[in-house]
Design a protein around this motif. Sequence first.
Motif, PDB file in Angstrom:
ATOM      1  N   GLU A  91     -20.787 -29.835  31.933  1.00  0.00           N
ATOM      2  CA  GLU A  91     -21.134 -30.593  30.733  1.00  0.00           C
ATOM      3  C   GLU A  91     -22.422 -30.028  30.107  1.00  0.00           C
ATOM      4  OE1 GLU A  91     -22.658 -35.071  29.688  1.00  0.00           O
ATOM      5  OE2 GLU A  91     -21.173 -34.861  31.292  1.00  0.00           O
ATOM      6  N   TYR A  92     -23.409 -29.744  30.957  1.00  0.00           N
ATOM      7  CA  TYR A  92     -24.666 -29.169  30.468  1.00  0.00           C
ATOM      8  C   TYR A  92     -24.405 -27.809  29.825  1.00  0.00           C
ATOM      9  CZ  TYR A  92     -29.374 -27.202  30.587  1.00  0.00           C
ATOM     10  OH  TYR A  92     -30.563 -26.608  30.246  1.00  0.00           O
ATOM     11  N   ARG A  93     -23.587 -26.995  30.472  1.00  0.00           N
ATOM     12  CA  ARG A  93     -23.256 -25.658  29.957  1.00  0.00           C
ATOM     13  C   ARG A  93     -22.579 -25.780  28.579  1.00  0.00           C
ATOM     14  NH1 ARG A  93     -18.623 -23.083  30.452  1.00  0.00           N
ATOM     15  NH2 ARG A  93     -18.580 -20.861  30.202  1.00  0.00           N
ATOM     16  N   GLN A  94     -21.634 -26.737  28.471  1.00  0.00           N
ATOM     17  CA  GLN A  94     -20.939 -26.919  27.196  1.00  0.00           C
ATOM     18  C   GLN A  94     -21.900 -27.379  26.104  1.00  0.00           C
ATOM     19  OE1 GLN A  94     -17.871 -26.034  26.367  1.00  0.00           O
ATOM     20  NE2 GLN A  94     -17.532 -25.308  28.478  1.00  0.00           N
ATOM     21  N   ARG A  95     -22.863 -28.262  26.472  1.00  0.00           N
ATOM     22  CA  ARG A  95     -23.857 -28.706  25.477  1.00  0.00           C
ATOM     23  C   ARG A  95     -24.724 -27.525  25.012  1.00  0.00           C
ATOM     24  NH1 ARG A  95     -25.343 -33.333  28.956  1.00  0.00           N
ATOM     25  NH2 ARG A  95     -27.213 -32.117  29.351  1.00  0.00           N
ATOM     26  N   ILE A  96     -25.114 -26.678  25.967  1.00  0.00           N
ATOM     27  CA  ILE A  96     -25.939 -25.512  25.617  1.00  0.00           C
ATOM     28  C   ILE A  96     -25.161 -24.589  24.680  1.00  0.00           C
ATOM     29  CG2 ILE A  96     -27.054 -23.429  26.547  1.00  0.00           C
ATOM     30  CD1 ILE A  96     -28.599 -25.972  27.121  1.00  0.00           C
ATOM     31  N   ILE A  97     -23.885 -24.352  25.022  1.00  0.00           N
ATOM     32  CA  ILE A  97     -23.056 -23.473  24.179  1.00  0.00           C
ATOM     33  C   ILE A  97     -22.891 -24.081  22.787  1.00  0.00           C
ATOM     34  CG2 ILE A  97     -20.698 -22.588  23.883  1.00  0.00           C
ATOM     35  CD1 ILE A  97     -20.623 -22.218  26.948  1.00  0.00           C
ATOM     36  N   ALA A  98     -22.612 -25.380  22.723  1.00  0.00           N
ATOM     37  CA  ALA A  98     -22.439 -26.037  21.423  1.00  0.00           C
ATOM     38  C   ALA A  98     -23.730 -25.964  20.612  1.00  0.00           C
ATOM     39  CB  ALA A  98     -22.008 -27.493  21.626  1.00  0.00           C
ATOM     40  N   GLU A  99     -24.855 -26.183  21.293  1.00  0.00           N
ATOM     41  CA  GLU A  99     -26.153 -26.114  20.597  1.00  0.00           C
ATOM     42  C   GLU A  99     -26.424 -24.691  20.102  1.00  0.00           C
ATOM     43  OE1 GLU A  99     -29.668 -27.468  18.969  1.00  0.00           O
ATOM     44  OE2 GLU A  99     -27.989 -28.610  19.773  1.00  0.00           O
ATOM     45  N   ALA A 100     -26.085 -23.703  20.917  1.00  0.00           N
ATOM     46  CA  ALA A 100     -26.296 -22.303  20.519  1.00  0.00           C
ATOM     47  C   ALA A 100     -25.417 -21.967  19.321  1.00  0.00           C
ATOM     48  CB  ALA A 100     -26.006 -21.369  21.683  1.00  0.00           C
ATOM     49  N   ARG A 101     -24.173 -22.436  19.335  1.00  0.00           N
ATOM     50  CA  ARG A 101     -23.276 -22.196  18.201  1.00  0.00           C
ATOM     51  C   ARG A 101     -23.841 -22.826  16.931  1.00  0.00           C
ATOM     52  NH1 ARG A 101     -17.738 -23.646  21.058  1.00  0.00           N
ATOM     53  NH2 ARG A 101     -17.307 -21.621  21.971  1.00  0.00           N
ATOM     54  N   ARG A 102     -24.283 -24.076  17.091  1.00  0.00           N
ATOM     55  CA  ARG A 102     -24.826 -24.778  15.938  1.00  0.00           C
ATOM     56  C   ARG A 102     -26.029 -24.018  15.368  1.00  0.00           C
ATOM     57  NH1 ARG A 102     -28.690 -27.797  14.605  1.00  0.00           N
ATOM     58  NH2 ARG A 102     -29.607 -28.034  16.644  1.00  0.00           N
ATOM     59  N   LYS A 103     -26.918 -23.550  16.266  1.00  0.00           N
ATOM     60  CA  LYS A 103     -28.099 -22.813  15.799  1.00  0.00           C
ATOM     61  C   LYS A 103     -27.698 -21.518  15.121  1.00  0.00           C
ATOM     62  CE  LYS A 103     -31.576 -24.512  19.038  1.00  0.00           C
ATOM     63  NZ  LYS A 103     -32.467 -24.173  20.147  1.00  0.00           N
ATOM     64  N   LEU A 104     -26.736 -20.802  15.739  1.00  0.00           N
ATOM     65  CA  LEU A 104     -26.288 -19.538  15.144  1.00  0.00           C
ATOM     66  C   LEU A 104     -25.663 -19.784  13.757  1.00  0.00           C
ATOM     67  CD1 LEU A 104     -24.730 -17.576  18.137  1.00  0.00           C
ATOM     68  CD2 LEU A 104     -26.717 -16.927  16.768  1.00  0.00           C
ATOM     69  N   LEU A 105     -24.843 -20.831  13.698  1.00  0.00           N
ATOM     70  CA  LEU A 105     -24.239 -21.152  12.405  1.00  0.00           C
ATOM     71  C   LEU A 105     -25.304 -21.532  11.377  1.00  0.00           C
ATOM     72  CD1 LEU A 105     -20.989 -23.118  13.332  1.00  0.00           C
ATOM     73  CD2 LEU A 105     -21.176 -20.908  12.168  1.00  0.00           C
ATOM     74  N   ALA A 106     -26.296 -22.301  11.825  1.00  0.00           N
ATOM     75  CA  ALA A 106     -27.357 -22.706  10.908  1.00  0.00           C
ATOM     76  C   ALA A 106     -28.139 -21.478  10.429  1.00  0.00           C
ATOM     77  CB  ALA A 106     -28.281 -23.712  11.579  1.00  0.00           C
ATOM     78  N   GLN A 107     -28.407 -20.545  11.359  1.00  0.00           N
ATOM     79  CA  GLN A 107     -29.170 -19.347  10.989  1.00  0.00           C
ATOM     80  C   GLN A 107     -28.389 -18.462  10.011  1.00  0.00           C
ATOM     81  OE1 GLN A 107     -30.065 -17.314  14.621  1.00  0.00           O
ATOM     82  NE2 GLN A 107     -31.805 -18.620  15.125  1.00  0.00           N
ATOM     83  N   HIS A 108     -27.094 -18.336  10.266  1.00  0.00           N
ATOM     84  CA  HIS A 108     -26.310 -17.388   9.485  1.00  0.00           C
ATOM     85  C   HIS A 108     -25.432 -18.069   8.437  1.00  0.00           C
ATOM     86  CE1 HIS A 108     -27.614 -14.188  12.098  1.00  0.00           C
ATOM     87  NE2 HIS A 108     -27.279 -14.929  13.163  1.00  0.00           N
ATOM     88  N   ALA A 109     -25.652 -19.321   8.196  1.00  0.00           N
ATOM     89  CA  ALA A 109     -24.809 -20.060   7.243  1.00  0.00           C
ATOM     90  C   ALA A 109     -24.909 -19.463   5.833  1.00  0.00           C
ATOM     91  CB  ALA A 109     -25.194 -21.532   7.235  1.00  0.00           C
ATOM     92  N   ALA A 110     -26.086 -19.076   5.464  1.00  0.00           N
ATOM     93  CA  ALA A 110     -26.265 -18.531   4.117  1.00  0.00           C
ATOM     94  C   ALA A 110     -25.485 -17.230   3.957  1.00  0.00           C
ATOM     95  CB  ALA A 110     -27.743 -18.289   3.846  1.00  0.00           C
ATOM     96  N   GLN A 111     -25.496 -16.411   5.002  1.00  0.00           N
ATOM     97  CA  GLN A 111     -24.794 -15.121   4.927  1.00  0.00           C
ATOM     98  C   GLN A 111     -23.278 -15.315   4.949  1.00  0.00           C
ATOM     99  OE1 GLN A 111     -26.206 -13.027   8.324  1.00  0.00           O
ATOM    100  NE2 GLN A 111     -28.298 -12.822   7.542  1.00  0.00           N
ATOM    101  N   LEU A 112     -22.827 -16.387   5.556  1.00  0.00           N
ATOM    102  CA  LEU A 112     -21.371 -16.618   5.684  1.00  0.00           C
ATOM    103  C   LEU A 112     -20.855 -17.587   4.634  1.00  0.00           C
ATOM    104  CD1 LEU A 112     -21.234 -17.040   9.575  1.00  0.00           C
ATOM    105  CD2 LEU A 112     -20.637 -15.014   8.269  1.00  0.00           C
ATOM    106  N   GLN A 113     -21.617 -17.819   3.595  1.00  0.00           N
ATOM    107  CA  GLN A 113     -21.318 -18.857   2.620  1.00  0.00           C
ATOM    108  C   GLN A 113     -19.900 -18.771   2.072  1.00  0.00           C
ATOM    109  OE1 GLN A 113     -23.702 -21.019   2.123  1.00  0.00           O
ATOM    110  NE2 GLN A 113     -22.891 -22.265   0.491  1.00  0.00           N
TER     111      GLN A 113
END
Length: 118
Positions: A91-113
């Motif tokens: 569960e902790y691993r899945q939360r970390i992965i989900a959080e990392a995805r969210r951060k990556l998406l947030a960082q690159h959201a403008a480029q992937l618009q």
Amino acid sequence: EDLMQQNKAQIIAQKEMIAKMEQEEKRLVQLMLTKFADDEEDERRKEQARQEVKEKFVSQAQAQRNERARLFQKEREKELEERSASAEQEEYRQRIIAEARRKLLAQHAAQLQGFLPK
């Protein structure tokens, strides 16, 4: 006279012999009764010893069953704890992965618009 004395002596000897035979019979009867009593006591002691051995065996068998049940329960609890810990880690691993995805998406959201599905 002589015949009467011989007759008396014979009667006395016969009575003595009968008394000795009765005494010997009483001795033999008492000897047999003592032997029977000893045999019964020996059999009682043997039966008691057999009963004690049986009770000890039953007690040891019960103790072994209890110990096996205790060990089984302990192993089961350990297994449940390991499963719980493993589930928590996953569960902790899945939360970390989900959080990392969210951060990556947030960082690159403008480029992937233009490429992100709506």
